[in-house]
Structures are given as C-alpha cells and as structure tokens.
Design an enzyme around this catalytic site. Structure first.
Site, PDB file in Angstrom:
ATOM      1  N   ARG A 118       0.816  -1.243   0.000  1.00 58.63           N
ATOM      2  CA  ARG A 118       0.000   0.000   0.000  1.00 58.63           C
ATOM      3  C   ARG A 118       0.836   1.272   0.000  1.00 58.63           C
ATOM      4  NH1 ARG A 118      -3.227  -3.103   3.724  1.00 58.63           N
ATOM      5  NH2 ARG A 118      -4.846  -4.128   2.494  1.00 58.63           N
ATOM      6  N   LYS A 140       1.904  11.252 -11.387  1.00 54.03           N
ATOM      7  CA  LYS A 140       1.022  10.370 -12.157  1.00 54.03           C
ATOM      8  C   LYS A 140       1.799   9.100 -12.457  1.00 54.03           C
ATOM      9  CE  LYS A 140      -2.234  13.356 -14.529  1.00 54.03           C
ATOM     10  NZ  LYS A 140      -2.695  13.842 -15.846  1.00 54.03           N
ATOM     11  N   GLU A 182       6.794  18.059 -25.255  1.00 55.50           N
ATOM     12  CA  GLU A 182       6.207  18.436 -23.955  1.00 55.50           C
ATOM     13  C   GLU A 182       6.732  19.812 -23.507  1.00 55.50           C
ATOM     14  OE1 GLU A 182       3.715  16.730 -22.863  1.00 55.50           O
ATOM     15  OE2 GLU A 182       4.049  14.563 -22.901  1.00 55.50           O
ATOM     16  N   LYS A 224       5.428  22.867 -14.351  1.00 58.72           N
ATOM     17  CA  LYS A 224       4.779  21.617 -13.924  1.00 58.72           C
ATOM     18  C   LYS A 224       4.559  21.642 -12.413  1.00 58.72           C
ATOM     19  CE  LYS A 224       3.492  17.218 -14.459  1.00 58.72           C
ATOM     20  NZ  LYS A 224       3.645  15.992 -15.219  1.00 58.72           N
ATOM     21  N   GLU A 234      -5.978  16.779 -10.579  1.00 59.67           N
ATOM     22  CA  GLU A 234      -6.583  17.136 -11.863  1.00 59.67           C
ATOM     23  C   GLU A 234      -8.077  17.413 -11.786  1.00 59.67           C
ATOM     24  OE1 GLU A 234      -4.598  15.250 -15.216  1.00 59.67           O
ATOM     25  OE2 GLU A 234      -6.522  15.210 -16.262  1.00 59.67           O
ATOM     26  N   ARG A 238      -4.797  21.249 -13.893  1.00 61.01           N
ATOM     27  CA  ARG A 238      -3.841  20.206 -14.314  1.00 61.01           C
ATOM     28  C   ARG A 238      -4.246  19.575 -15.643  1.00 61.01           C
ATOM     29  NH1 ARG A 238      -0.463  15.663 -10.830  1.00 61.01           N
ATOM     30  NH2 ARG A 238       0.650  14.902 -12.672  1.00 61.01           N
ATOM     31  N   ASN A 242      -2.718  18.223 -20.501  1.00 60.89           N
ATOM     32  CA  ASN A 242      -3.083  17.188 -21.470  1.00 60.89           C
ATOM     33  C   ASN A 242      -3.387  17.759 -22.852  1.00 60.89           C
ATOM     34  OD1 ASN A 242      -2.975  14.754 -19.884  1.00 60.89           O
ATOM     35  ND2 ASN A 242      -4.631  15.667 -18.706  1.00 60.89           N
ATOM     36  N   HIS A 245      -3.177  15.559 -25.875  1.00 59.42           N
ATOM     37  CA  HIS A 245      -3.002  14.179 -25.425  1.00 59.42           C
ATOM     38  C   HIS A 245      -4.188  13.282 -25.762  1.00 59.42           C
ATOM     39  CE1 HIS A 245       0.478  15.813 -23.472  1.00 59.42           C
ATOM     40  NE2 HIS A 245       0.759  14.710 -22.803  1.00 59.42           N
ATOM     41  N   HIS A 249      -3.013  10.124 -27.408  1.00 62.19           N
ATOM     42  CA  HIS A 249      -3.221   8.785 -26.839  1.00 62.19           C
ATOM     43  C   HIS A 249      -3.965   7.885 -27.829  1.00 62.19           C
ATOM     44  CE1 HIS A 249      -2.692  10.200 -22.366  1.00 62.19           C
ATOM     45  NE2 HIS A 249      -1.569  10.112 -23.025  1.00 62.19           N
ATOM     46  N   HIS A 262       5.565   8.695 -27.532  1.00 64.24           N
ATOM     47  CA  HIS A 262       4.558   9.514 -26.859  1.00 64.24           C
ATOM     48  C   HIS A 262       4.666  10.984 -27.301  1.00 64.24           C
ATOM     49  CE1 HIS A 262       1.867  10.961 -23.740  1.00 64.24           C
ATOM     50  NE2 HIS A 262       2.808  11.801 -23.345  1.00 64.24           N
TER      51      HIS A 262
HETATM   52  P1  NAD Z   1      10.739   5.868 -22.624  1.00 60.05           P
HETATM   53  O1  NAD Z   1      10.681   5.755 -21.173  1.00 60.05           O
HETATM   54  O2  NAD Z   1      10.252   4.719 -23.449  1.00 60.05           O
HETATM   55  O3  NAD Z   1      12.237   6.192 -23.047  1.00 60.05           O
HETATM   56  C1  NAD Z   1      12.539   6.384 -24.389  1.00 60.05           C
HETATM   57  C2  NAD Z   1      13.713   5.492 -24.867  1.00 60.05           C
HETATM   58  O4  NAD Z   1      14.930   6.084 -24.468  1.00 60.05           O
HETATM   59  C3  NAD Z   1      13.710   4.105 -24.295  1.00 60.05           C
HETATM   60  O5  NAD Z   1      14.155   3.208 -25.289  1.00 60.05           O
HETATM   61  C4  NAD Z   1      14.720   4.194 -23.168  1.00 60.05           C
HETATM   62  O6  NAD Z   1      15.302   2.955 -22.852  1.00 60.05           O
HETATM   63  C5  NAD Z   1      15.728   5.124 -23.769  1.00 60.05           C
HETATM   64  N1  NAD Z   1      16.519   5.898 -22.830  1.00 60.05           N
HETATM   65  C6  NAD Z   1      16.099   6.473 -21.687  1.00 60.05           C
HETATM   66  N2  NAD Z   1      17.057   7.252 -21.179  1.00 60.05           N
HETATM   67  C7  NAD Z   1      18.121   7.144 -22.007  1.00 60.05           C
HETATM   68  C8  NAD Z   1      19.402   7.733 -22.021  1.00 60.05           C
HETATM   69  N3  NAD Z   1      19.771   8.627 -21.122  1.00 60.05           N
HETATM   70  N4  NAD Z   1      20.244   7.401 -23.016  1.00 60.05           N
HETATM   71  C9  NAD Z   1      19.855   6.538 -23.980  1.00 60.05           C
HETATM   72  N5  NAD Z   1      18.638   5.969 -24.037  1.00 60.05           N
HETATM   73  C10 NAD Z   1      17.787   6.281 -23.060  1.00 60.05           C
HETATM   74  O7  NAD Z   1       9.935   7.128 -23.151  1.00 60.05           O
HETATM   75  P2  NAD Z   1       9.740   8.598 -22.543  1.00 60.05           P
HETATM   76  O8  NAD Z   1       9.522   9.451 -23.717  1.00 60.05           O
HETATM   77  O9  NAD Z   1      10.772   8.942 -21.578  1.00 60.05           O
HETATM   78  O10 NAD Z   1       8.384   8.469 -21.732  1.00 60.05           O
HETATM   79  C11 NAD Z   1       7.168   8.198 -22.365  1.00 60.05           C
HETATM   80  C12 NAD Z   1       6.191   7.678 -21.350  1.00 60.05           C
HETATM   81  O11 NAD Z   1       5.972   8.664 -20.337  1.00 60.05           O
HETATM   82  C13 NAD Z   1       4.842   7.321 -21.917  1.00 60.05           C
HETATM   83  O12 NAD Z   1       4.434   6.072 -21.430  1.00 60.05           O
HETATM   84  C14 NAD Z   1       3.941   8.409 -21.382  1.00 60.05           C
HETATM   85  O13 NAD Z   1       2.619   7.979 -21.224  1.00 60.05           O
HETATM   86  C15 NAD Z   1       4.589   8.731 -20.090  1.00 60.05           C
HETATM   87  N6  NAD Z   1       4.292  10.069 -19.571  1.00 60.05           N
HETATM   88  C16 NAD Z   1       3.890  10.177 -18.281  1.00 60.05           C
HETATM   89  C17 NAD Z   1       3.646  11.412 -17.740  1.00 60.05           C
HETATM   90  C18 NAD Z   1       3.285  11.532 -16.292  1.00 60.05           C
HETATM   91  O14 NAD Z   1       2.889  12.623 -15.879  1.00 60.05           O
HETATM   92  N7  NAD Z   1       3.438  10.498 -15.511  1.00 60.05           N
HETATM   93  C19 NAD Z   1       3.806  12.556 -18.523  1.00 60.05           C
HETATM   94  C20 NAD Z   1       4.222  12.414 -19.836  1.00 60.05           C
HETATM   95  C21 NAD Z   1       4.467  11.161 -20.352  1.00 60.05           C
HETATM   96  N1  GLY Z   2       1.531  14.877 -18.036  1.00 58.23           N
HETATM   97  C1  GLY Z   2       0.271  15.302 -17.554  1.00 58.23           C
HETATM   98  C2  GLY Z   2       0.218  15.496 -16.088  1.00 58.23           C
HETATM   99  O1  GLY Z   2       1.155  15.257 -15.380  1.00 58.23           O
HETATM  100  O2  GLY Z   2      -0.781  15.899 -15.585  1.00 58.23           O
END
Ligand code: NAD
Ligand code: GLY
Length: 359
Positions: A118, A140, A182, A224, A234, A238, A242, A245, A249, A262
C-alpha cells in the site's frame, strides 16, 4: 545545481536540476530512509547508468529490476516483475524504490511503489528529456491497457526528482525531439513568452546547447510544479497539461504502443487541437501555423497517421480520463499561452479536423 519544490504540504519534494548529479551520492542517499533499496530500470539504461547509482549504495541492501525496453512493456505484467523482486527479497514497507529511466520506467516504478504494501517511498531519476520535463514530476503513475493508454494507475508522489542533464548525451535524436513536444506544450498552455523563447532557441536546443537545455528544463519543471501544487488530482488546471493528449493517446493506442513515441503523438495531437481551436473561433490561422512550424522545426511529425480513419480515431478518443459520461472532452487553445479547461466537442468539428488539416 538548481532546486525547485513541488509544494504539496507534508508531501512536498525537491526537484534537483543540474549537470553531473548522478555522481552526487548525497542527493540520492539523503532521501533513503531504510536499508532496503530496489532500483527499477531497463535493459538499455542499465548498462549506461546503473553502476553510477549503485556506486552510492554500497551501505544498503540493493536489488535491481531490469525490465524490457519499450512502451509495449508498460504493462501490469512488467509491474508484477517488480513485485516479484520485492517479495522474493522480503522487502518491507520502509523500502525505497528508485526509478532510473524514461517515462515508461518512471510511471511503472511509481505505480509499483504506490501499490507494494500500500505504498513505499520512491525517487525519480529521469533519463529522457520527456521524463525530465514532465513525467517524473507530479505523481502520475501507471500502465497502459490494450484498450487505452495510461488507463490503470494512481496519483503517488515521489520523495525527490534528480535531473542530471548529462545523461541526455546518450539519448538519440528521435527521443530527444519527442521530449521537446512536452516542452513546447508548456509555452502553449500557459506562457506565451516561453513559446517565443522556444521559437528563438529551438535550433540551440536541437544541438543540445547546455545553457539552453538547462533553461528549458528548469522552466518546464517550474511550470509543472506550479500546476501540480495547485491541482494535484486534476480537478481543474492540471488537465491543461493534457493539451494534444486525447488525440495523441488515440494515435498511440490505435497504432500500437511504441509505433509513435509519446512525444510524437503529442506533437500531432497538439496540431490537431490547434486546428480544432481555430475552427471553434479561438485561435487565428497565423497562430496555428506558428504552432505547426515550431513542431516541424523541432523535427516532430505534425500529420496524423493515414491508417486511422476518423471513425476509428473518435472511437479511440472515447477512452480518455478527461471524458465525462462518455462525452469526449479536449483541451483547446484560446491563444498561444492560454489553454481552455476540458471542453466537449461535437463529432462534426472533430471529424472536420481529422479529415482536413491533420490528415
Ligand atoms: P521511454 O521511457 O520509453 O524512453 C525512451 C527510450 O529512451 C527508451 O528506449 C529508453 O530505454 C531510452 N533511454 C532512456 N534514457 C536514455 C538515455 N539517457 N540514453 C539513452 N537511451 C535512453 O519514453 P519517454 O519518452 O521517456 O516516456 C514516455 C512515457 O511517459 C509514456 O508512457 C507516457 O505515457 C509517459 N508520460 C507520463 C507522464 C506523467 O505525468 N506520468 C507525462 C508524460 C508522459
Ligand atoms: N503529463 C500530464 C500530467 O502530469 O498531468
């Protein structure tokens, strides 16, 4: 180093931003409150940076979980591998999880931390530009479902976010550009001056000029942190994060997770949102063109995939967390630097946008 704060009362936490931070032990260890630490990362990042983190933790009982790499592995099955390791290692509720990676690892690591017994402590060490400017901040967490992106998850804040800009040196150009989507989003939703700064500095950012990069990351994190501090769960502002998005999505889910990054899907989605905003009488055509132009200069796609029909697209958009009573709601732009709250949109305008400009 710069330190920002996400102000959430007793759950407030710092965001450290600077160069060479991965090699500063105290930034990490000062936030670990027990002997047990699990590092969650993936098979691409582990060979690059896991040893830097492990070097600070010789006094701890450390376990590592190295997950397969890719958006298609952002699943409950992957999160279960983290639980397997925590349980097999008999880790207690005072253990700390360190998420070392991009948004996929950060979202899954955070979700595992939210669920294990938890809730255990977790620390974000984001290694992509996208994760550094967005996903690592704000709590998130979650995974994808075959029928909808990020539809399973929890709000769960980390203890700290450690952003080392040096790790971006190993990120490939496509992933780097995806992070810029972003960054551009923040200018569009709440800071017209930052949008102008981006128009003037996009080429410096693409060459990864460190001064420009640190400014863009700090400024993005500041926005942010402000938004999350104001509206953690949200209920209001917040949702503006999006922008693009709901469209994005739909592209990620419809095309298969990982086909479009993404950030790429968000870039296309934001251009569609700008087009729709213009149809609704908010934005003028010059501003739409400025937006599309900046995404193109950032080496991002701006046209939606021809494989998805408008009907399929709208059907996919119907699975989104902003929707209410089944009605599709999107964020639009009143101007560059000013986003609307979620608005219901009629299928006719949506179809016009999908069939004309975006395709
Ligand atoms: P990712 O985590 O898939 O990373 C992208 C690629 O880069 C991967 O192949 C990874 O292994 C590689 N990588 C990472 N760091 C590296 C480095 N320093 N050097 C070389 N390679 C590296 O993609 P992302 O774009 O970081 O994240 C996308 C995800 O984030 C999506 O699932 C999206 O939904 C999520 N997201 C979440 C939020 C949130 O608020 N939680 C906000 C925006 C996006
Ligand atoms: N990336 C959208 C949020 O954090 O709310």
């Amino acid at each position: 180093m710069k330190t920002l704060t996400v102000a959430l009362g007793e759950r407030s936490y710092p965001i450290y931003i600077g160069a060479n931070l991965l090699n500063q032990a105290d930034l990490l260890t000062s936030h670990i409150k027990s002997k047990q630490v699990v590092i969650v990362t993936n098979e691409t990042i582990a060979p690059l940076y896991l040893k830097n983190v492990l070097a600070h933790l010789s006094a701890f009982h450390v376990e590592s979980v190295i997950l397969p790499d890719g958006e298609q592995f952002k699943t409950l099955d992957s999160v279960n591998l983290i639980f397997d390791k925590l349980l097999a290692s008999k880790f207690s509720r005072n253990a700390t999880l360190v998420a070392l990676g991009g948004g996929v690892i950060g979202d899954m690591g955070g979700f595992a931390a939210a669920c294990y017994q938890r809730g255990i402590a977790f620390i974000q060490i984001p290694t992509t530009l996208l994760a550094q400017v967005d996903s690592s901040v704000g709590g998130k967490t979650g995974v994808n479902h075959p029928l909808g992106k990020n539809m399973i998850g929890a709000f769960y804040q980390p203890q700290a976010v450690i952003i080392d800009v040096d790790v971006l040196a190993t990120l490939d150009d496509r992933q780097f550009a995806a992070g810029l989507a972003e960054v551009i989003k923040y200018g569009l939703i709440r800071d017209a001056a930052f949008f102008v700064w981006l128009e003037e500095n996009i080429d410096a950012l693409l060459t990864r000029n460190k001064t420009a990069l640190i400014y863009a990351i700090e400024h993005s994190c500041l926005m942010k942190a402000d938004v999350v501090g104001e509206d953690e769960h949200e209920g209001g502002v917040r949702a503006t994060l999006n922008l693009g998005h709901t469209f994005g999505h739909a592209i990620e889910t419809g095309m298969g997770y990982g086909t479009y990054l993404h950030g790429e899907a968000v870039a296309i989605g934001t251009c569609l949102a700008a087009d729709l905003s213009q149809r609704k009488g908010f934005l003028n055509m010059d501003d739409v063109m400025r937006i599309v132009n900046l995404f193109e200069r950032a080496k991002l796609p701006v046209k939606s995939p021809t494989e998805l029909s408008s009907e399929q697209f709208i059907d996919l958009m119907a699975v989104d967390k902003k929707n209410v009573d089944g009605a599709i709601r999107v964020i639009l732009l009143e101007a560059i630097g000013k986003a609307t709250l979620p608005m219901s949109v009629d299928n006719l305008s949506l179809t016009q946008t999908l069939q004309s400009y975006g395709r």
